[in-house]
Design a protein around this motif. Structure first.
Motif, mmCIF file in Angstrom:
data_model
loop_
_atom_site.group_PDB
_atom_site.id
_atom_site.type_symbol
_atom_site.label_atom_id
_atom_site.label_comp_id
_atom_site.label_asym_id
_atom_site.label_seq_id
_atom_site.Cartn_x
_atom_site.Cartn_y
_atom_site.Cartn_z
ATOM 1 N N TYR A 217 54.644 20.510 19.809
ATOM 2 C CA TYR A 217 54.192 21.784 20.592
ATOM 3 C C TYR A 217 54.802 22.816 20.419
ATOM 4 C CZ TYR A 217 52.202 24.457 24.340
ATOM 5 O OH TYR A 217 51.653 25.520 24.977
ATOM 6 N N GLN A 221 53.904 26.634 18.697
ATOM 7 C CA GLN A 221 54.009 27.947 19.449
ATOM 8 C C GLN A 221 55.036 28.724 18.944
ATOM 9 O OE1 GLN A 221 52.158 28.554 22.262
ATOM 10 N NE2 GLN A 221 51.197 26.500 21.309
ATOM 11 N N GLU A 306 45.814 18.454 22.648
ATOM 12 C CA GLU A 306 46.345 19.708 23.103
ATOM 13 C C GLU A 306 46.408 19.814 24.525
ATOM 14 O OE1 GLU A 306 46.999 21.810 20.516
ATOM 15 O OE2 GLU A 306 46.524 20.657 18.849
ATOM 16 N N SER A 307 45.320 19.409 25.021
ATOM 17 C CA SER A 307 45.100 19.548 26.742
ATOM 18 C C SER A 307 46.425 19.034 27.393
ATOM 19 C CB SER A 307 43.709 19.150 27.087
ATOM 20 O OG SER A 307 43.998 17.688 27.218
ATOM 21 N N GLU A 310 50.026 20.963 26.263
ATOM 22 C CA GLU A 310 50.309 22.011 26.808
ATOM 23 C C GLU A 310 50.494 21.820 28.282
ATOM 24 O OE1 GLU A 310 47.837 26.408 26.887
ATOM 25 O OE2 GLU A 310 46.662 24.559 26.297
ATOM 26 N N GLU A 314 53.997 23.193 29.818
ATOM 27 C CA GLU A 314 54.186 24.261 30.947
ATOM 28 C C GLU A 314 54.505 24.145 32.316
ATOM 29 O OE1 GLU A 314 49.875 25.971 30.945
ATOM 30 O OE2 GLU A 314 50.293 27.197 29.161
#
Length: 445
Positions: A217, A221, A306-307, A310, A314
């Protein structure tokens, strides 16, 4: 935004302050010795402590408990191949079991093993097999906002090879993310450089892949080459350079137990299989129930969605922001699984030899029932590492109210920091690399 909702809840309890103080004393000022029921928010580790999904629990119901040839093992094998790119795997009961299997084959007396930064069990397994672990991180400033502070320094590996002889370096290891370096990520470019160095010195290139999805991830980014790639594709690419991987299923396989070794070379596979049988169990269960194999098989696929990933990263960043707003010095930017507090800056009056990180860990529990872990002089004696306290968030387990409580607990510690004294070790095990798991301390008079 969190990518999940609660389906099952567990009550937690904050003991009264006098109880917490008594608990600390009886635990020998070592939070590993605290009972879980006496901890309000547990940030000791993210290893096996997260919340599994409904799909994982459902998969466990079909666990095939056959001693040999289990269908559950085949499903794990398929997941590892699809997600991580390794067909040949040797299961183990957890990550340190996988380390024992692989490093017991690769490492002999007198060998040297460079790593971007060794974690505690990795270091211990290398020492236990007669080797010497050597940290080769890039030089970083904790306050710089560099993208990939977890990187390996290839030139340090080359210097080590010149010093001790390349023939005495059987393996080169890169840990992603770099747990001992504040959970910082490693770039794919750096992984490729490590592959080149391993080829130069004819060493087996190993990736410690425990947090491979979190690392992927960060690559998405921060690394331009992969800005439009999926986390799943990046995960396969970052592992494609490795000859072997060690994996704790308790991290980015989102499971409560389990691990495995993945290898490409047939002869290394046969050697690790035989050692696995000796220490972990038969090749198709590796010390695990079939239901545990099933949970890992599903968890690996969920980890690269992805969900999920992330929201995972976060939430760690959210805790970091709350702590910074409270004036707590942290290693920035935050990593993928934990926030690392700079204990020397938080408690500047306590000298390194009196374990400022362990003092802060104890006071955090005293003030708020929050359990973190020291990763400084107490955990890594004589290694001249930063004096950090790791606040490790279990996956899919806590919510913003819990994060706010953690920040408020630090504020309470800060209010009385001038009253605090250091700690000294009064009992410890023979193996220094593992002393923080069971050693006992007491306040310095």
């Amino acid at each position: 935004m969190r990518a999940y909702r609660a389906k099952v809840v567990e009550p937690i309890h904050l003991p009264e302050r006098d109880e917490r103080e008594a608990n600390l004393e009886s635990a020998g000022y070592n939070v590993f010795n605290l009972d879980a029921e006496d901890v309000f928010i547990d940030l000791l580790t993210d290893s096996g402590t997260g919340t599994m999904s409904d799909e994982q629990w459902a998969a466990m119901m079909r666990g095939d408990e056959a001693y040999a040839g289990s269908d559950s093992f085949k499903r794990l094998q398929e997941s590892v191949n699809d997600v991580m790119g390794f067909e040949k795997i040797v299961p183990a009961h957890q990550g340190r079991g996988a380390e024992n299997v692989l490093y017991g084959v690769l490492i002999s007396e007198g060998d040297y093993v460079p790593n971007n930064t060794h974690f505690d069990t990795t270091r211990a397994h290398i020492v236990n097999n007669g080797g010497k672990p050597v940290d080769c991180p890039i030089d970083v400033d904790a306050e710089d906002e560099d993208s990939f502070k977890g990187n390996l320094d290839p030139d340090k590996v080359r210097e080590l090879a010149d010093e001790v002889g390349a023939e005495n370096i059987p393996a080169l290891v890169v840990t992603v993310t770099n747990n001992s370096m504040a959970g910082q990520p490693v770039s794919v470019e750096n992984i490729r450089e490590a592959r080149d160095v391993a080829d130069e010195i004819d060493a087996t290139f190993v990736i410690d892949a425990c947090r491979f999805a979190e690392n992927a991830y960060f690559v998405q980014q921060r690394e331009d080459e992969f800005s439009n790639a999926s986390v799943a594709d990046i995960a396969r690419e970052e592992l494609s350079s490795a000859d072997a991987i060690v994996m704790s299923g308790k991290k980015d396989a989102l499971s409560n137990i389990g691990g495995f070794v993945g290898v490409r070379d047939e002869s290394l596979f046969e050697a690790t299989k035989q050692r696995g049988i000796l220490y972990e169990g038969f090749t198709t269960y590796g010390g695990l129930a079939g239901r545990d194999l099933e949970a890992m098989a599903v968890g690996l696929r969920e980890a690269v969605t992805e969900s999920y990933i992330e929201s995972r990263v976060e939430q760690v960043a959210e805790l970091g922001e709350l702590l910074q707003e409270a004036g707590v010095p942290i290693f920035a930017p935050t990593g993928g699984h934990a926030v690392y507090v700079d204990a020397e800056k938080f408690l500047p009056e306590i000298p390194r030899e009196e374990f400022p990180g362990q003092v802060l860990t104890c006071e955090l529990y005293r003030e708020g029932g929050v359990r973190g872990v020291e990763l400084g002089e107490f955990a890594f004696p004589g290694e001249d590492r930063p004096q950090l306290v790791r606040l490790c968030l279990p996956r899919r387990s806590y919510f913003r109210d819990h994060l706010v409580h953690i920040a408020e607990s630090f504020e309470k510690v800060a209010e009385r920091r001038d009253e605090l004294s250091g700690l000294e070790v009064v009992a410890e095990p023979e193996m220094a690399e593992l002393r923080h798991f069971s050693a006992e301390l007491e306040p310095v008079e």
